[in-house]
Write an enzyme that holds these catalytic residues in place. Structure first.
Site: not given
Ligand SMILES: NC(=O)c1ccc[n+]([C@@H]2O[C@H](COP(=O)([O-])OP(=O)(O)OC[C@H]3O[C@@H](n4cnc5c(N)ncnc54)[C@H](OP(=O)(O)O)[C@@H]3O)[C@@H](O)[C@H]2O)c1
Length: 327
Positions: A55, A207, A211
């Site tokens: 995702s 969170y 981080k």
């Molecule tokens: N989007 C932003 O603005 C933003 C900002 C700062 C940091 N981040 C960081 O960027 C990273 C990606 O986030 P995203 O926004 O792309 O979120 P996302 O769309 O929810 O994707 C998260 C991914 O992590 C996987 N995941 C979550 N918990 C897990 C676990 N216990 N074991 C294995 N896989 C797990 C999910 O797998 P499933 O498909 O199985 O749920 C999914 O593939 C994260 O570390 C987030 O904290 C994002």
């Protein structure tokens, strides 16, 4: 002189946070600084493992790197979602060397097993991207009894990275990239309460502290493995429109609306650190938009070298298999 003005403009944006983290920051930096198009970079024959690649930013990063010719290995917790992402990435890039390994990153035994399968299954590993993560609004515990956010984003990546360093070190240009969040600037390390047991649980605090811990570990790894071919980077993507952001912070996403970065803009620095020559040139920095950024901005949030090492030691204790404890 013109370079100086650009640096000042970048520093001003960085200080103001909102323009920096939104697509305004991405667009301005991209227009101000030399910016190699990702399409110009190649990853042919490089083996890349990406957690959280079913995702959002992880899948986009895996797709970008597959498009550059990398042999991509997804690490996912659900086989159905892993297969679906594998098919989407192969179809959109024409690269069919996309594999997957299964592990819930919060489950340390599953992570150890996954690392062992990767060591057995891959002749080498050039890039590991610790991206999986989530903001959980209720306190939950992992299979090992640790607070779930800390288990998923700190202990799981700790176990995976430590177990894969020998395989990474067999590559003469290996990179570990950990995806943190600008939210970490709001919190210090709480070494006396890593499990958030001494105060009412708030997902955003758990969170941000996890981080913060990821960045501290990145700095310890850079020092600890400084005499190997492996470099370590932390990066934060700003605020990007992903399923994760929509699920955990729906009102925030609605408020920022068109100012949110696209997933591609959020993932740009991850893919660039993995593929560009600059990604091999340093270790232990925190990046946003292809440039190193400060580790702390608020008084009282600086993590000393000694605190970072204490965190590493605490992770090692928590990650030691329970059966071994009685030895
Ligand atoms: N989007 C932003 O603005 C933003 C900002 C700062 C940091 N981040 C960081 O960027 C990273 C990606 O986030 P995203 O926004 O792309 O979120 P996302 O769309 O929810 O994707 C998260 C991914 O992590 C996987 N995941 C979550 N918990 C897990 C676990 N216990 N074991 C294995 N896989 C797990 C999910 O797998 P499933 O498909 O199985 O749920 C999914 O593939 C994260 O570390 C987030 O904290 C994002």
């Amino acid at each position: 002189m013109r370079v100086h003005v650009k640096e000042l403009a970048d520093a001003a944006m960085e200080a103001l946070v909102v323009p920096s983290f939104t697509r305004i920051g991405y667009d301005l930096r991209r227009s101000m600084f030399a910016w190699t198009p990702l399409d110009d970079l190649t990853m042919t024959d490089r083996v890349v493992a990406v957690t959280g690649s079913t995702s959002g930013l992880g899948e986009v990063t895996a797709t970008m790197l597959a498009g550059m010719g990398a042999r991509v290995r997804l690490i996912a917790r659900d086989e159905g979602r892993a297969r679906a992402a594998q098919e989407r990435i192969a179809r959109s890039t024409g690269n069919d060397d996309i594999g997957f390994y299964l592990a819930d990153m919060s489950d340390l035994e599953a992570v150890r097993r996954c690392a062992s399968e990767i060591r057995d299954g891959e002749p080498r590993l050039d890039v590991l991207i610790n991206n999986a993560g989530a903001l959980l609004n209720e306190r939950m515990e992992s299979a090992d009894g640790y607070e779930m956010t800390f288990a998923t984003m700190v202990l799981g990546p700790f176990v995976l990275t430590e177990a894969l360093v020998p395989l990474l070190a067999a590559s003469d240009d290996a990179r570990v990239i950990t995806v943190t969040s600008g939210g970490m600037y709001t919190q210090r390390l709480h070494l006396d309460d890593l499990q958030l047991e001494r105060e009412p649980y708030r997902g955003s605090i758990a969170y941000a502290r996890a981080k913060r811990a990821q960045v501290a570990l990145t700095r310890v790894w850079a020092h600890r493995y400084g005499d190997t071919s492996v470099v370590f980077h932390a990066m934060h993507p700003g605020w990007a429109e992903t399923p994760g952001l929509a699920a955990s912070l729906p009102r925030f996403g609605t408020l920022l609306g068109p100012l949110l970065r696209t997933p591609e803009q959020g993932a740009d620095t991850i893919a660039w650190l993995a593929a560009a020559p600059e990604g091999a040139g340093s270790s232990g920095s925190l990046w946003l938009d292809r440039r190193p950024r400060p580790f702390d901005k608020l008084p009282g949030t600086r993590v000393s070298a000694s605190e970072a090492i204490q965190l590493w030691d605490a992770c090692e204790r928590m990650a030691t298999p329970r059966d071994d404890d009685s030895d």
